[in-house]
Design an enzyme around this catalytic site. Structure first.
Site, mmCIF file in Angstrom:
data_model
loop_
_atom_site.group_PDB
_atom_site.id
_atom_site.type_symbol
_atom_site.label_atom_id
_atom_site.label_comp_id
_atom_site.label_asym_id
_atom_site.label_seq_id
_atom_site.Cartn_x
_atom_site.Cartn_y
_atom_site.Cartn_z
ATOM 1 C CG ASN A 79 -1.958 -1.068 1.143
ATOM 2 O OD1 ASN A 79 -2.840 -1.040 0.296
ATOM 3 N ND2 ASN A 79 -1.856 -2.053 2.023
ATOM 4 C CB CYS A 80 4.219 1.768 -0.557
ATOM 5 S SG CYS A 80 5.579 2.948 -0.672
ATOM 6 N N GLY A 81 3.192 4.235 -2.350
ATOM 7 C CA GLY A 81 3.317 4.882 -3.653
ATOM 8 C C GLY A 81 4.331 4.206 -4.550
#
Length: 196
Positions: free
Chosen positions: A72-74
């Site tokens: 769930n990271c850029g």
């Protein structure tokens, strides 16, 4: 893939452009003197997300790229780039992802869910370690203890700046580079080191 993950995947190219100039996230550290580690890299091992152990002595004669990851990271789009590296250079490069929930709760999943997410959304076939802690302190994964302790690896004290920080080990088991998360796995800086 949830809504947040779809948005992050869509905006990944923009995130990379925006963070490329960030001094911490775009840094590259180099073992200029090729300092030899005090503790042998090939004595390490990792427990994979399926519960089996991967002994690093299997990687003798190959370069190894170790990456702390999150769903769930850029930077999660780097899974796809890492998979391309794995497919193109798998004969001379081993990649292991180390899922960790150390940065803003961006990897909440359990091992099985992480593996399914990576395979379904990014086609990941390179090994993923069991979820662990990569930051310094009590409970730090032993591999990351080696990567961020100069008394073990010979020179580097840099722990991951964020998810998708990358450590490159050469064919002799020497830690040669740290690449910050804003450095793409397909960047010329990293590809040059893999090809050499």
């Amino acid at each position: 893939m949830n809504l947040k993950q779809r948005i992050l995947r869509t905006f990944y190219p923009h995130i990379m452009r925006l963070t490329k100039s960030d001094r911490s996230k775009g840094r590259i550290l180099l073992n200029e003197s090729l300092a030899v580690p005090a503790a042998c890299f090939y004595d390490l091992s990792a427990v994979l997300n399926n519960g089996t152990a991967r002994r690093f002595r299997e990687f003798r004669g190959k370069k190894v790229l170790l990456v702390n990851t999150a769903s769930n990271c850029g930077y999660t789009g780097q899974y796809q780039e890492l998979q391309r590296l794995h497919e193109e250079y798998g004969d001379r490069l081993a990649i292991i992802g180390f899922p960790a929930n150390d940065f803003r709760d961006q990897e909440r999943g359990i091992d099985r869910d992480i593996a399914v997410f990576c395979e379904l959304n990014y086609g990941v076939t390179f090994p993923l370690a069991a979820k662990s802690c990569v930051l310094k302190g009590e409970g730090q994964n032993d591999v990351y203890k080696w990567l961020s302790s100069p008394e073990l690896n010979g020179w580097n004290s840099q722990e991951p700046d964020w998810n998708f920080s990358k450590y490159l080990i050469n064919e002799q088991g020497i830690l040669t580079h740290y690449f910050g998360p804003a450095i793409s796995p397909l960047s010329e800086d990293l590809l040059k080191e893999i090809r050499d």
